[in-house]
Scaffold this active site. Structure first.
Site, PDB file in Angstrom:
ATOM      1  N   ARG A   1       0.849  -1.190   0.000  1.00  8.88           N
ATOM      2  CA  ARG A   1       0.000   0.000   0.000  1.00  8.88           C
ATOM      3  C   ARG A   1       0.878   1.232   0.000  1.00  8.88           C
ATOM      4  O   ARG A   1       1.696   1.438   0.895  1.00  8.88           O
ATOM      5  CB  ARG A   1      -0.897   0.009   1.237  1.00  8.88           C
ATOM      6  CG  ARG A   1      -1.964   1.099   1.195  1.00  8.88           C
ATOM      7  CD  ARG A   1      -2.325   1.574   2.585  1.00  8.88           C
ATOM      8  NE  ARG A   1      -1.792   2.899   2.839  1.00  8.88           N
ATOM      9  CZ  ARG A   1      -1.759   3.480   4.020  1.00  8.88           C
ATOM     10  NH1 ARG A   1      -2.181   2.856   5.087  1.00  8.88           N
ATOM     11  NH2 ARG A   1      -1.275   4.687   4.144  1.00  8.88           N
TER      12      ARG A   1
ATOM     13  N   TYR B   1      -3.269   1.897  16.206  1.00 11.65           N
ATOM     14  CA  TYR B   1      -2.021   1.839  16.965  1.00 11.65           C
ATOM     15  C   TYR B   1      -2.277   1.627  18.455  1.00 11.65           C
ATOM     16  O   TYR B   1      -1.707   0.740  19.073  1.00 11.65           O
ATOM     17  CB  TYR B   1      -1.198   3.109  16.734  1.00 11.65           C
ATOM     18  CG  TYR B   1      -0.662   3.207  15.333  1.00 11.65           C
ATOM     19  CD1 TYR B   1       0.560   2.645  14.996  1.00 11.65           C
ATOM     20  CD2 TYR B   1      -1.381   3.841  14.326  1.00 11.65           C
ATOM     21  CE1 TYR B   1       1.059   2.711  13.699  1.00 11.65           C
ATOM     22  CE2 TYR B   1      -0.905   3.912  13.034  1.00 11.65           C
ATOM     23  CZ  TYR B   1       0.319   3.352  12.724  1.00 11.65           C
ATOM     24  OH  TYR B   1       0.800   3.408  11.439  1.00 11.65           O
TER      25      TYR B   1
ATOM     26  N   ASN C   1      -6.647   1.579  10.227  1.00 12.14           N
ATOM     27  CA  ASN C   1      -5.357   1.863  10.849  1.00 12.14           C
ATOM     28  C   ASN C   1      -5.568   1.917  12.354  1.00 12.14           C
ATOM     29  O   ASN C   1      -6.488   2.596  12.839  1.00 12.14           O
ATOM     30  CB  ASN C   1      -4.793   3.206  10.394  1.00 12.14           C
ATOM     31  CG  ASN C   1      -4.400   3.225   8.935  1.00 12.14           C
ATOM     32  OD1 ASN C   1      -4.442   2.211   8.249  1.00 12.14           O
ATOM     33  ND2 ASN C   1      -4.011   4.392   8.440  1.00 12.14           N
TER      34      ASN C   1
ATOM     35  N   HIS D   1      -2.746  10.894   0.934  1.00 13.04           N
ATOM     36  CA  HIS D   1      -2.152  10.707   2.250  1.00 13.04           C
ATOM     37  C   HIS D   1      -1.535  12.037   2.687  1.00 13.04           C
ATOM     38  O   HIS D   1      -0.333  12.148   2.887  1.00 13.04           O
ATOM     39  CB  HIS D   1      -1.112   9.583   2.211  1.00 13.04           C
ATOM     40  CG  HIS D   1      -0.755   9.036   3.561  1.00 13.04           C
ATOM     41  ND1 HIS D   1      -0.778   7.682   3.849  1.00 13.04           N
ATOM     42  CD2 HIS D   1      -0.373   9.649   4.718  1.00 13.04           C
ATOM     43  CE1 HIS D   1      -0.398   7.495   5.122  1.00 13.04           C
ATOM     44  NE2 HIS D   1      -0.146   8.672   5.651  1.00 13.04           N
TER      45      HIS D   1
ATOM     46  N   GLU E   1      -6.815   8.149   6.611  1.00 15.79           N
ATOM     47  CA  GLU E   1      -7.036   8.809   7.904  1.00 15.79           C
ATOM     48  C   GLU E   1      -7.601  10.225   7.786  1.00 15.79           C
ATOM     49  O   GLU E   1      -7.011  11.200   8.244  1.00 15.79           O
ATOM     50  CB  GLU E   1      -5.737   8.835   8.714  1.00 15.79           C
ATOM     51  CG  GLU E   1      -5.188   7.474   9.033  1.00 15.79           C
ATOM     52  CD  GLU E   1      -3.977   7.505   9.943  1.00 15.79           C
ATOM     53  OE1 GLU E   1      -3.604   6.419  10.455  1.00 15.79           O
ATOM     54  OE2 GLU E   1      -3.402   8.594  10.166  1.00 15.79           O
TER      55      GLU E   1
ATOM     56  N   GLU F   1      -2.576  -0.192   8.513  1.00 13.73           N
ATOM     57  CA  GLU F   1      -1.449   0.314   9.301  1.00 13.73           C
ATOM     58  C   GLU F   1      -1.548  -0.240  10.708  1.00 13.73           C
ATOM     59  O   GLU F   1      -2.593  -0.152  11.357  1.00 13.73           O
ATOM     60  CB  GLU F   1      -1.419   1.847   9.400  1.00 13.73           C
ATOM     61  CG  GLU F   1      -0.994   2.582   8.156  1.00 13.73           C
ATOM     62  CD  GLU F   1      -0.845   4.079   8.400  1.00 13.73           C
ATOM     63  OE1 GLU F   1      -0.532   4.500   9.547  1.00 13.73           O
ATOM     64  OE2 GLU F   1      -1.046   4.842   7.439  1.00 13.73           O
TER      65      GLU F   1
END
Length: 444
Positions: free
Chosen positions: A82, A294, A292, A126, A171, A351
């Site tokens: 990606r 984290y 995504n 992005h 995002e 991600e």
């Protein structure tokens, strides 16, 4: 030394996709070569706001070293990559005449990927908006919907014979909440935030239609950053702030895009910017949900700030990555379950990764047991989610390379591959070998 133990992947699909992700501004460099126009991040870097005063001028020099980087991916064994297209590289003014040299770069990259047996997953945006469009209002101008649709059509017509997987945005909650367009995060910016959210959602819908019109068998999604928003204390004020941020961070984009409606608590603020038929223009059929993730974020009340929140203290018992992000794999499992329940689309994790400050040892090796432990724990959590019926179909590590990490410049390192920014030499870390072993072990 790190262990070689692999995570449990017994509940993942036989056709599960393993990949890596990057983005254009963070790795390409060559910001003033071959007709590329400036982006908003080029201008922001030159303002001196990056804490290390870094710029993206060279980054990882992927523009010139893409062959080497595709070779790394082939060695790694990933099935998919990606990446994002730099809008100002292919349309220096954001609209009008296309830049053939910029388009040719992506031709060469995609052809190299396909030759290596790696599927290209292309993200249109992005965060690197052409500066020329920012000077016309950027995402605060409703004309941005047409600018983006025309850009999507250009990319689809040029690359859609070889690329079938497309993401509209990466995002959107992040670049709208923390955008350069919004200025200081005070309460006076809230109306601009709502206008920007709505215009970006409209641009998403218009781009989906442009891709469908120009690419046979296109597989399309949008990539959303979803992080649980938790109160930093037991106070009701902090709890209310966390609930408010959760709406803007986690629901302001996927709800209208996938369900055709804005969250109840923000509808009144969005309505002044809506025109008849807008929700239908936003909610276009999608093939997958890009996730995504984290860590959770911890939130405290701050009445004088935009949306009345600020980031608060993390619980002392929560383990942290070296850059201070919580390590809570169970939050990842729950996030996957929530996305599956709320939106009903196949999920690709595009991600997930671990930031540190790791350097080569005396032998030149980069040994990163913390990253291996993190990836193992999060992939285990993903497998647990799959065992409960979550339709998760792929996992992409952030990132293939150490790179420019936005406001942190080059100080934070997320790569499976160490980059010496002085020489631009690439050194695979021990996590690179571990991930290659995982991919090899899970292939039929």
């Amino acid at each position: 030394m790190p262990t070689t133990q692999l995570p449990n992947t017994s509940c993942l699909r036989p056709d599960f996709i393993w990949g890596v992700s990057t983005s254009s501004f963070q790795i390409e460099g060559a910001t003033q070569e071959d007709g590329r126009g400036p982006s908003i991040w080029d201008v922001y870097c030159r303002s001196g706001e990056i804490r290390t005063h870094d710029t993206g001028d060279v980054a990882c020099d992927h523009y010139h070293r893409y062959r080497e980087d595709v070779g790394l991916m082939k060695t790694l064994g990933v099935q998919a990559y990606r990446f994002s297209v730099a809008w100002p590289r292919v349309l220096p003014l954001g609209r009008g005449s296309a830049n053939e040299a910029g388009l040719s770069f992506y031709d060469r990259l995609i052809d190299k990927l396909l030759t290596a047996g790696i599927e290209p997953w292309l993200c249109l945006y992005h965060w690197d908006l052409p500066q020329a469009l920012e000077e016309h209002g950027g995402w605060l101008n409703r004309d941005s919907v047409f600018w983006f649709a025309n850009y999507a059509s250009l990319i689809a017509r040029r690359l859609g014979d070889r690329v079938k997987r497309f993401a509209t945005f990466n995002e959107p909650s992040m670049f709208s909440l923390f955008s350069r367009s919004l200025g200081k995060p005070d309460r006076g910016c809230e109306d601009k935030l709502h206008l920007m959210i709505h215009n970006v959602n409209l641009a998403h819908g218009a781009a989906v239609d442009a891709l469908r019109a120009n690419v046979i068998d296109a597989s399309i999604g949008c990539i959303h950053n979803r992080q649980p928003c938790r109160p930093s204390s037991a106070s009701e004020a902090d709890a209310a702030a966390a609930r408010r941020l959760d709406v803007y961070w986690n629901a302001a984009y996927p709800d209208p895009q996938c369900r055709g409606t804005y969250p109840i608590s923000m509808r009144g603020a969005i309505e002044p910017h809506m025109q008849p038929g807008d929700l239908a223009r936003i909610c276009r059929p999608l093939d997958w949900f890009g996730l995504n993730h984290y860590s959770p974020v911890y939130v405290k009340a701050r009445p004088d700030s935009m949306l009345g929140y600020d980031f608060g203290d993390k619980p002392p018992a929560v383990p942290l990555t070296p850059i201070g992000w919580p390590i809570e794999p169970d939050a990842f499992r729950k996030t996957l379950q929530e996305v599956h329940t709320n939106y009903g689309l196949p999920i690709y994790v595009l991600e997930n990764g671990y930031g540190d400050f790791g350097q080569p040892d005396q032998t030149g090796a980069v040994v990163d047991p913390g990253r291996i432990d993190f990836l193992r724990a999060y992939i285990d959590a993903m497998n647990d989610a799959a065992s409960s019926g979550v339709d998760v179909r792929g996992y992409f590590v952030w990132s293939l390379l150490d790179n420019f990490e936005w406001d942190f410049g080059y100080s934070n390192r997320f790569g499976l591959t160490y980059v010496d920014y002085a020489s631009l030499r690439r050194t695979p870390k021990s996590s690179f070998g571990w991930y290659a072993g995982l991919i090899k072990a899970t292939r039929p």
